[in-house]
Design a protein around this motif. Structure first.
Motif, PDB file in Angstrom:
ATOM      1  N   MET A 100       0.742   4.195  -2.805  1.00 54.25           N
ATOM      2  CA  MET A 100       0.453   5.579  -2.424  1.00 54.25           C
ATOM      3  C   MET A 100       1.584   6.525  -2.789  1.00 54.25           C
ATOM      4  O   MET A 100       1.360   7.705  -3.058  1.00 54.25           O
ATOM      5  CB  MET A 100       0.166   5.649  -0.923  1.00 54.25           C
ATOM      6  CG  MET A 100      -1.100   4.883  -0.517  1.00 54.25           C
ATOM      7  SD  MET A 100      -1.398   4.856   1.257  1.00 54.25           S
ATOM      8  CE  MET A 100      -2.003   6.523   1.497  1.00 54.25           C
ATOM      9  N   SER A 101       2.805   5.998  -2.811  1.00 52.91           N
ATOM     10  CA  SER A 101       3.958   6.833  -3.158  1.00 52.91           C
ATOM     11  C   SER A 101       4.256   6.822  -4.647  1.00 52.91           C
ATOM     12  O   SER A 101       5.073   7.601  -5.135  1.00 52.91           O
ATOM     13  CB  SER A 101       5.202   6.352  -2.407  1.00 52.91           C
ATOM     14  OG  SER A 101       5.594   5.068  -2.858  1.00 52.91           O
ATOM     15  N   GLY A 102       3.576   5.918  -5.365  1.00 54.06           N
ATOM     16  CA  GLY A 102       3.828   5.794  -6.789  1.00 54.06           C
ATOM     17  C   GLY A 102       4.965   4.861  -7.112  1.00 54.06           C
ATOM     18  O   GLY A 102       5.308   4.653  -8.280  1.00 54.06           O
ATOM     19  N   ALA A 103       5.567   4.256  -6.080  1.00 52.95           N
ATOM     20  CA  ALA A 103       6.689   3.338  -6.305  1.00 52.95           C
ATOM     21  C   ALA A 103       6.221   2.028  -6.898  1.00 52.95           C
ATOM     22  O   ALA A 103       6.959   1.339  -7.581  1.00 52.95           O
ATOM     23  CB  ALA A 103       7.426   3.076  -4.991  1.00 52.95           C
ATOM     24  N   ALA A 104       4.953   1.671  -6.621  1.00 53.43           N
ATOM     25  CA  ALA A 104       4.398   0.441  -7.183  1.00 53.43           C
ATOM     26  C   ALA A 104       3.358   0.817  -8.226  1.00 53.43           C
ATOM     27  O   ALA A 104       2.604   1.764  -8.057  1.00 53.43           O
ATOM     28  CB  ALA A 104       3.756  -0.409  -6.082  1.00 53.43           C
ATOM     29  N   THR A 105       3.319   0.115  -9.304  1.00 49.91           N
ATOM     30  CA  THR A 105       2.348   0.375 -10.369  1.00 49.91           C
ATOM     31  C   THR A 105       1.044  -0.345 -10.067  1.00 49.91           C
ATOM     32  O   THR A 105       1.056  -1.546  -9.834  1.00 49.91           O
ATOM     33  CB  THR A 105       2.892  -0.123 -11.716  1.00 49.91           C
ATOM     34  OG1 THR A 105       4.147   0.517 -11.949  1.00 49.91           O
ATOM     35  CG2 THR A 105       1.925   0.214 -12.846  1.00 49.91           C
ATOM     36  N   LEU A 123       0.829  -1.209   0.000  1.00 46.76           N
ATOM     37  CA  LEU A 123       0.000   0.000   0.000  1.00 46.76           C
ATOM     38  C   LEU A 123       0.862   1.258   0.000  1.00 46.76           C
ATOM     39  O   LEU A 123       0.559   2.231  -0.695  1.00 46.76           O
ATOM     40  CB  LEU A 123      -0.924  -0.007   1.223  1.00 46.76           C
ATOM     41  CG  LEU A 123      -2.063  -1.026   1.197  1.00 46.76           C
ATOM     42  CD1 LEU A 123      -2.763  -1.068   2.554  1.00 46.76           C
ATOM     43  CD2 LEU A 123      -3.072  -0.708   0.098  1.00 46.76           C
ATOM     44  N   LYS A 124       1.949   1.225   0.768  1.00 44.67           N
ATOM     45  CA  LYS A 124       2.861   2.381   0.796  1.00 44.67           C
ATOM     46  C   LYS A 124       3.443   2.621  -0.592  1.00 44.67           C
ATOM     47  O   LYS A 124       3.591   3.769  -1.026  1.00 44.67           O
ATOM     48  CB  LYS A 124       3.984   2.141   1.804  1.00 44.67           C
ATOM     49  CG  LYS A 124       3.539   2.204   3.254  1.00 44.67           C
ATOM     50  CD  LYS A 124       4.682   1.845   4.187  1.00 44.67           C
ATOM     51  CE  LYS A 124       4.224   1.832   5.644  1.00 44.67           C
ATOM     52  NZ  LYS A 124       5.321   1.403   6.563  1.00 44.67           N
ATOM     53  N   GLY A 125       3.763   1.518  -1.285  1.00 44.65           N
ATOM     54  CA  GLY A 125       4.294   1.657  -2.628  1.00 44.65           C
ATOM     55  C   GLY A 125       3.278   2.249  -3.588  1.00 44.65           C
ATOM     56  O   GLY A 125       3.603   3.123  -4.406  1.00 44.65           O
TER      57      GLY A 125
END
Length: 313
Positions: free
Chosen positions: A146-151, A142-144
């Motif tokens: 929300m930060s855009g680090a995960a697609t 979820l953090k990814g």
């Protein structure tokens, strides 16, 4: 020792917990739309359902220590919804799967608490500890997002992963009678019949290790006489169905048994579907290579926890 009044309060707790579980389960089926909606009312309702179970369990767990696991698991699920309850978010299939598995851990604990045998403190702790990596994974995912680090898209299949045509239909022909079997009276014979149905699933996706591991874990959970049919039905049916969908979509690399299902299997899978023996070398470095080659990430985490526990004891 719980008093009669405590038992009455516990009965009320269980009734309300079942209602909260329905709210969670209904919400999870529509999670992508709910998360993307600018109106946060529905996702807030899901968050409050987990929050209510957590708070109610906290009121009773001093006199009923087995509810401590329900309190802690609902707290982790609450935290995962709290992260996104004020932020519209386009989630991916992996997120929904992780949320669903997190819900199933909580449902398993509550179903056990409601069963005639009850939920023991030791079993609750075992299920809790096995589920912690799942909630850590969900929070990090979820953090990814929300930060855009995960697609926010379903990952592409790993190289060498191919779809199994018709997997869902093949599996459903087994799951339908299996679901009816879980509604039977429990007996050694009815449990044997259910295990036999599960074993048939090894004929689907032959050579797909992740699918075979899931089936073996489900088989082990069914064969374990400590597990009631009521407790088994939801995780076994849901995980095998989800696994079949991933198998058919060519995403077998994402299939893995949940912490709940692994705990129900008693930390090991039964040997009837298939069995694998490994040789442990004397060199610790070589041991690591063998373990990495043989087990998936979730299994390695469970092994590490067991080793740490035995070393400290």
């Amino acid at each position: 020792m719980p008093t009669n009044q405590d038992q009455k309060i516990f009965a009320i707790f269980m009734e309300e917990a079942e209602e909260r579980l329905e709210t969670l389960q209904t919400g999870l089926t529509e999670l992508p739309a709910i998360m993307a909606d600018s109106d946060r009312e529905r996702v807030t309702a899901i968050y409050r359902a987990a929050h209510s179970i957590k708070g109610a369990a906290a009121m009773l767990m001093d006199k009923m220590p087995s509810l401590t696991s329900i309190n802690k698991v609902s707290k982790r699920l609450e935290d995962c919804f709290k992260m996104v309850k004020d932020t519209p978010l386009k989630i991916d299939g992996a997120t929904q799967t992780l949320y669903t598995k997190g819900f199933e851990v909580l449902k398993n604990l509550i179903d056990r608490a409601a069963s005639p045998a009850g939920l023991s403190e030791d079993m609750g702790e075992k299920i809790l500890q096995a589920s912690l990596p799942l909630y850590d994974k969900l929070e990090n995912h979820l953090k990814g997002l929300m930060s855009g680090a995960a697609t926010p898209a379903t990952p592409a299949p790993a190289a060498g992963t191919s779809a199994v045509a018709g997997a869902v239909n093949q599996v459903m022909t087994v799951l339908k009678p299996m679901l009816q079997g879980f509604k039977q009276a429990e007996s050694p014979e009815s449990r044997k019949q259910l295990a036999g149905l599960c074993a048939r699933l090894t004929k689907i996706g032959v050579g797909v290790e992740s699918w075979q591991t899931l089936v073996k874990t489900a088989y082990g959970a069914i064969a374990n006489p400590k597990n009631s049919f009521k407790v088994l039905a939801n995780p076994v049916i849901n995980e095998l169905k989800q696994g079949a969908e991933l198998l058919q979509a060519g995403k077998a690399n994402t299939i893995s048994p949940s912490a709940t299902l692994s705990a129900l299997a008693g930390g090991k899978t039964a040997t009837k579907p298939t069995a694998q023996e490994i040789t442990i070398p004397a060199d610790p470095k070589e041991v690591v290579k063998v373990l990495l080659k043989t087990f998936n990430k979730q299994q390695l985490q469970a092994i590490a926890q067991l080793l740490i526990k035995h070393i400290k004891s």
